[in-house]
Design a protein around this motif. Structure first.
Motif, PDB file in Angstrom:
ATOM      1  N   LEU A 106       0.832  -1.203   0.000  1.00  0.00           N
ATOM      2  CA  LEU A 106       0.000   0.000   0.000  1.00  0.00           C
ATOM      3  C   LEU A 106       0.868   1.255   0.000  1.00  0.00           C
ATOM      4  CD1 LEU A 106      -2.779  -1.061   2.533  1.00  0.00           C
ATOM      5  CD2 LEU A 106      -2.741  -1.275   0.035  1.00  0.00           C
ATOM      6  N   SER A 109       3.963   2.511   2.392  1.00  0.00           N
ATOM      7  CA  SER A 109       4.448   1.418   3.247  1.00  0.00           C
ATOM      8  C   SER A 109       5.974   1.349   3.249  1.00  0.00           C
ATOM      9  CB  SER A 109       3.859   0.088   2.769  1.00  0.00           C
ATOM     10  OG  SER A 109       4.164  -0.111   1.406  1.00  0.00           O
ATOM     11  N   GLY A 110       6.578   1.900   2.190  1.00  0.00           N
ATOM     12  CA  GLY A 110       8.043   1.888   2.147  1.00  0.00           C
ATOM     13  C   GLY A 110       8.613   1.101   0.976  1.00  0.00           C
ATOM     14  N   THR A 112       9.399   1.920  -2.206  1.00  0.00           N
ATOM     15  CA  THR A 112      10.491   2.526  -2.968  1.00  0.00           C
ATOM     16  C   THR A 112      11.778   2.565  -2.153  1.00  0.00           C
ATOM     17  OG1 THR A 112       8.805   3.804  -4.106  1.00  0.00           O
ATOM     18  CG2 THR A 112      11.087   4.521  -4.384  1.00  0.00           C
ATOM     19  N   LYS A 117      17.152  -0.114  -0.566  1.00  0.00           N
ATOM     20  CA  LYS A 117      17.868  -0.861   0.476  1.00  0.00           C
ATOM     21  C   LYS A 117      18.198  -2.273  -0.011  1.00  0.00           C
ATOM     22  CE  LYS A 117      15.547   1.223   4.541  1.00  0.00           C
ATOM     23  NZ  LYS A 117      14.593   0.909   5.631  1.00  0.00           N
ATOM     24  N   ASP A 135       5.588   2.666 -10.947  1.00  0.00           N
ATOM     25  CA  ASP A 135       4.547   3.287 -10.130  1.00  0.00           C
ATOM     26  C   ASP A 135       4.118   4.558 -10.859  1.00  0.00           C
ATOM     27  OD1 ASP A 135       2.994   4.706  -8.377  1.00  0.00           O
ATOM     28  OD2 ASP A 135       4.411   4.657  -6.697  1.00  0.00           O
ATOM     29  N   ARG A 138       1.995   7.551  -7.988  1.00  0.00           N
ATOM     30  CA  ARG A 138       2.593   8.518  -7.064  1.00  0.00           C
ATOM     31  C   ARG A 138       3.298   9.613  -7.860  1.00  0.00           C
ATOM     32  NH1 ARG A 138       7.065  10.279  -4.155  1.00  0.00           N
ATOM     33  NH2 ARG A 138       6.935  10.038  -1.901  1.00  0.00           N
ATOM     34  N   GLN A 144      11.994  10.128  -7.300  1.00  0.00           N
ATOM     35  CA  GLN A 144      12.306   9.698  -5.926  1.00  0.00           C
ATOM     36  C   GLN A 144      13.279   8.507  -5.951  1.00  0.00           C
ATOM     37  OE1 GLN A 144       9.279   7.536  -3.854  1.00  0.00           O
ATOM     38  NE2 GLN A 144      10.097   7.978  -1.812  1.00  0.00           N
ATOM     39  N   ARG A 189      -1.099   3.372  -4.524  1.00  0.00           N
ATOM     40  CA  ARG A 189      -2.310   4.178  -4.329  1.00  0.00           C
ATOM     41  C   ARG A 189      -3.300   3.937  -5.462  1.00  0.00           C
ATOM     42  NH1 ARG A 189       0.301   9.613  -3.015  1.00  0.00           N
ATOM     43  NH2 ARG A 189       1.933   8.273  -2.179  1.00  0.00           N
ATOM     44  N   THR A 243       8.408  -2.821   7.456  1.00  0.00           N
ATOM     45  CA  THR A 243       9.215  -1.601   7.580  1.00  0.00           C
ATOM     46  C   THR A 243       8.867  -0.826   8.845  1.00  0.00           C
ATOM     47  OG1 THR A 243       7.595  -0.280   6.411  1.00  0.00           O
ATOM     48  CG2 THR A 243       9.314  -1.311   5.081  1.00  0.00           C
ATOM     49  N   GLY A 269      12.763  -3.524   8.059  1.00  0.00           N
ATOM     50  CA  GLY A 269      13.312  -2.183   7.839  1.00  0.00           C
ATOM     51  C   GLY A 269      13.377  -1.481   9.183  1.00  0.00           C
ATOM     52  N   THR A 270      14.550  -0.965   9.498  1.00  0.00           N
ATOM     53  CA  THR A 270      14.707  -0.388  10.832  1.00  0.00           C
ATOM     54  C   THR A 270      15.156   1.062  10.796  1.00  0.00           C
ATOM     55  OG1 THR A 270      16.936  -1.277  10.862  1.00  0.00           O
ATOM     56  CG2 THR A 270      15.250  -2.585  11.938  1.00  0.00           C
ATOM     57  N   GLY A 271      14.863   1.761   9.708  1.00  0.00           N
ATOM     58  CA  GLY A 271      15.224   3.170   9.646  1.00  0.00           C
ATOM     59  C   GLY A 271      15.092   3.699   8.238  1.00  0.00           C
TER      60      GLY A 271
HETATM   61  N1  LIG Z   1      11.640   5.144  10.050  1.00  0.00           N
HETATM   62  C1  LIG Z   1      11.497   4.447   8.920  1.00  0.00           C
HETATM   63  N2  LIG Z   1      10.973   5.033   7.848  1.00  0.00           N
HETATM   64  C2  LIG Z   1      10.842   4.317   6.732  1.00  0.00           C
HETATM   65  C3  LIG Z   1      11.229   2.955   6.654  1.00  0.00           C
HETATM   66  N3  LIG Z   1      10.961   2.513   5.391  1.00  0.00           N
HETATM   67  C4  LIG Z   1      10.440   3.565   4.735  1.00  0.00           C
HETATM   68  N4  LIG Z   1      10.365   4.663   5.525  1.00  0.00           N
HETATM   69  C5  LIG Z   1       9.814   5.987   5.207  1.00  0.00           C
HETATM   70  O1  LIG Z   1       8.452   5.859   4.838  1.00  0.00           O
HETATM   71  C6  LIG Z   1       8.106   6.829   3.876  1.00  0.00           C
HETATM   72  C7  LIG Z   1       7.416   6.191   2.703  1.00  0.00           C
HETATM   73  O2  LIG Z   1       8.353   5.389   2.006  1.00  0.00           O
HETATM   74  P1  LIG Z   1       8.274   5.101   0.450  1.00  0.00           P
HETATM   75  O3  LIG Z   1       9.409   4.201   0.136  1.00  0.00           O
HETATM   76  O4  LIG Z   1       8.117   6.334  -0.326  1.00  0.00           O
HETATM   77  O5  LIG Z   1       6.929   4.282   0.401  1.00  0.00           O
HETATM   78  P2  LIG Z   1       6.163   3.672  -0.859  1.00  0.00           P
HETATM   79  O6  LIG Z   1       5.538   2.407  -0.412  1.00  0.00           O
HETATM   80  O7  LIG Z   1       7.058   3.613  -2.021  1.00  0.00           O
HETATM   81  O8  LIG Z   1       5.015   4.744  -1.065  1.00  0.00           O
HETATM   82  P3  LIG Z   1       4.226   5.112  -2.417  1.00  0.00           P
HETATM   83  O9  LIG Z   1       5.238   5.197  -3.504  1.00  0.00           O
HETATM   84  O10 LIG Z   1       3.632   6.420  -2.086  1.00  0.00           O
HETATM   85  O11 LIG Z   1       3.216   4.062  -2.647  1.00  0.00           O
HETATM   86  C8  LIG Z   1       9.385   7.545   3.526  1.00  0.00           C
HETATM   87  O12 LIG Z   1       9.434   8.759   4.218  1.00  0.00           O
HETATM   88  C9  LIG Z   1      10.473   6.614   4.012  1.00  0.00           C
HETATM   89  O13 LIG Z   1      11.644   7.297   4.382  1.00  0.00           O
HETATM   90  C10 LIG Z   1      11.781   2.332   7.837  1.00  0.00           C
HETATM   91  O14 LIG Z   1      12.116   1.150   7.889  1.00  0.00           O
HETATM   92  N5  LIG Z   1      11.884   3.138   8.935  1.00  0.00           N
END
Ligand SMILES: Nc1nc2c(ncn2[C@@H]2O[C@H](COP(=O)(O)OP(=O)(O)OP(=O)(O)O)[C@@H](O)[C@H]2O)c(=O)[nH]1
Ligand SMILES: [Mg+2]
Length: 440
Positions: A106, A109-110, A112, A117, A135, A138, A144, A189, A243, A269-271
């Motif tokens: 979703l 969720s993280g 990208t 990583k 994608d 977005r 990004q 999304r 994550t 994912g831890t950061g």
């Molecule tokens: N603290 C923390 N933040 C994370 C982690 N993984 C991802 N993020 C943060 O979560 C946010 C969303 O991450 P994206 O990788 O853009 O998520 P996505 O699933 O690709 O989102 P869409 O492309 O919008 O569908 C970003 O600000 C990342 O930095 C993690 O393990 N820890």
């Protein structure tokens, strides 16, 4: 309760057992209650918690310690084993050359971030990843990805203007020549779940990925199990990446809930940084949050280091620690990744190091290195001789301020004290010290 807090309370339980004067039924019951409280506040499912506590209590009261194990070690082992069992099986993840990985999940969720990583993880293992940015939902998804992957020199294919993911995918595949693993970023999304799953199915037909990895934000807690199941039923995922375990109050819930589904947890994912991804290993994870240190992770990372790192560890274990060691330690740490996360892996250090010490920034580390490069070998081996006139000379030589050198000395002394306390003090005869000695 974040994982860090869960770790703190579980570490306290370990200490309670370690320092108990008597291991009796009362203590065991108390420990079991403490574990219940810790897990429940981490959002772990009530039934799982109750089952676990019952098993721990039964085993602790009935089972005889294995030969060679003290009563305390016996109880610790049971607690440890049952917590590991809560998190399920370990599943090794290393795609073969030529594999295709599709990342789903979703929005937010993280996905990208995790792709970048994961690419680094693969690069470190000698594989050449290639990412296709499909994608189209977005805004600026391709940009990004390009930006995040810049430090990795990663090949990324994308068409920022194109709204058709299938077209992008097909062209992207044509461009994938000198590559070992193709990773696909997809949209998260959609106006409905149905639409999302439909797009995923279309992509599946064209891409035919070997791995379909679902990325879940662990802050949704136990719901993570439900989400994993839903995605699995719709498109057959081959693994889950959880994550944001660094900040999530519900990390424990997410982990244990996903562990109960038919989808293995591959990574956590831890950061936000690129290095903040770990292969999921319940054993290792639990030893870390129990404060027993993450020997396995550490060993693995140590293998990536040169002899320098090993000598360094040996000196720490011997309880000697000079500025030369500090210098080597910084070199080693800078190679391994974010300092805070490494510190947590060293047995006992995660909990016994003062916050200031583990929060020194990487920039500061580099400054410290510059300073130490201006010291003589004698100064580094016998830091005690560094007086104020030497400080002034070192400052001139390294182009830094005398305060910065004092700051380095404070840092050094804090580290030294903490390491000493760890080796000789509280853990002198405890299981931690024994583990440390075993490590040598
Ligand atoms: N603290 C923390 N933040 C994370 C982690 N993984 C991802 N993020 C943060 O979560 C946010 C969303 O991450 P994206 O990788 O853009 O998520 P996505 O699933 O690709 O989102 P869409 O492309 O919008 O569908 C970003 O600000 C990342 O930095 C993690 O393990 N820890
Ligand atoms: Mg994305």
């Amino acid at each position: 309760m974040t994982l860090e807090m869960l770790s703190d309370s579980l570490t306290k339980i370990v200490k309670k057992i370690t320092f108990a004067s008597l291991i009796d039924e009362k203590l065991i019951k108390e420990v079991v209650k403490d574990i219940q409280r810790a897990l429940l506040t981490s959002d772990v499912n009530v039934k799982l918690v109750m089952d676990l506590s019952k098993t721990v209590e039964d085993r602790a009261l009935k089972e005889k310690p294995k030969p060679g194990l003290s009563k305390k070690e016996h109880i610790l082992r049971i607690v440890y084993e049952e917590l590991v069992a809560l998190l399920g099986e370990k599943e090794e993840f290393l795609p073969a050359a030529g594999s295709r990985i599709m990342m789903v999940g979703l929005q937010g969720s993280g996905k990208t971030t995790t792709i970048v990583k994961l690419s680094k993880f693969l690069q470190k293992r000698g594989l050449r990843p290639y990412v296709i940015a499909a994608d189209t939902k977005r805004p600026a998804a391709y940009e990004q990805l390009v930006q995040l992957s810049e430090p990795l020199n990663l090949a990324v294919y994308g068409e920022p203007e194109n709204k058709n993911p299938i077209e992008i995918l097909k062209k992207g595949l044509q461009g994938a020549k000198k590559t070992d693993v193709i990773i696909l970023d997809t949209a998260g999304r959609h106006s409905s779940e149905k639409e999302l799953f439909e797009e995923m199915k279309e992509i599946l037909e064209v891409f035919k990925p070997d791995e379909r990895l679902l990325v879940i934000d662990s802050s949704i807690g136990q719901q993570a199990g439900v989400q994993a199941q839903a995605f699995h039923e719709a498109v057959g995922i081959t693994g889950v990446i959880l994550t944001k375990l660094d900040g999530s109050a519900k990390g424990g819930g997410a982990l244990s809930a996903v562990a109960r589904t038919s989808s293995p947890i591959r990574f956590i994912g831890t950061g936000e940084k690129i290095a903040d991804l770990e292969p999921f290993d319940p054993d290792r994870f639990i030893s870390r949050i129990l404060g027993m240190g993450d020997l396995k992770t550490l060993m693995e990372k140590a293998r990536e280091l040169d002899e320098l790192g090993k000598d360094q560890m040996e000196n720490i274990l011997k309880g000697e620690f000079t500025l030369v060691d500090l210098q080597n330690q910084i070199l080693a740490l800078r190679k391994m990744g974010p300092i805070g996360s490494i510190m947590k892996m060293i047995p006992g250090i995660g909990m016994s190091l003062p916050k200031e010490a583990s929060q020194v920034t990487e920039e500061k580390m580099d400054k410290f290195m510059t300073i130490m490069n201006s010291m003589t070998a004698e100064e580094k081996n016998k830091p005690k001789i560094i007086n104020s006139s030497r400080i002034r000379r070192i400052a001139r030589g390294s182009g830094t301020k005398t305060e910065e050198i004092k700051e380095l000395m404070t840092y050094y002394n804090t580290m030294k004290r903490a390491l000493k306390a760890m080796m000789k003090g509280r853990f002198g005869k405890g299981p931690l010290a024994r583990m440390m000695r075993g490590f040598r």
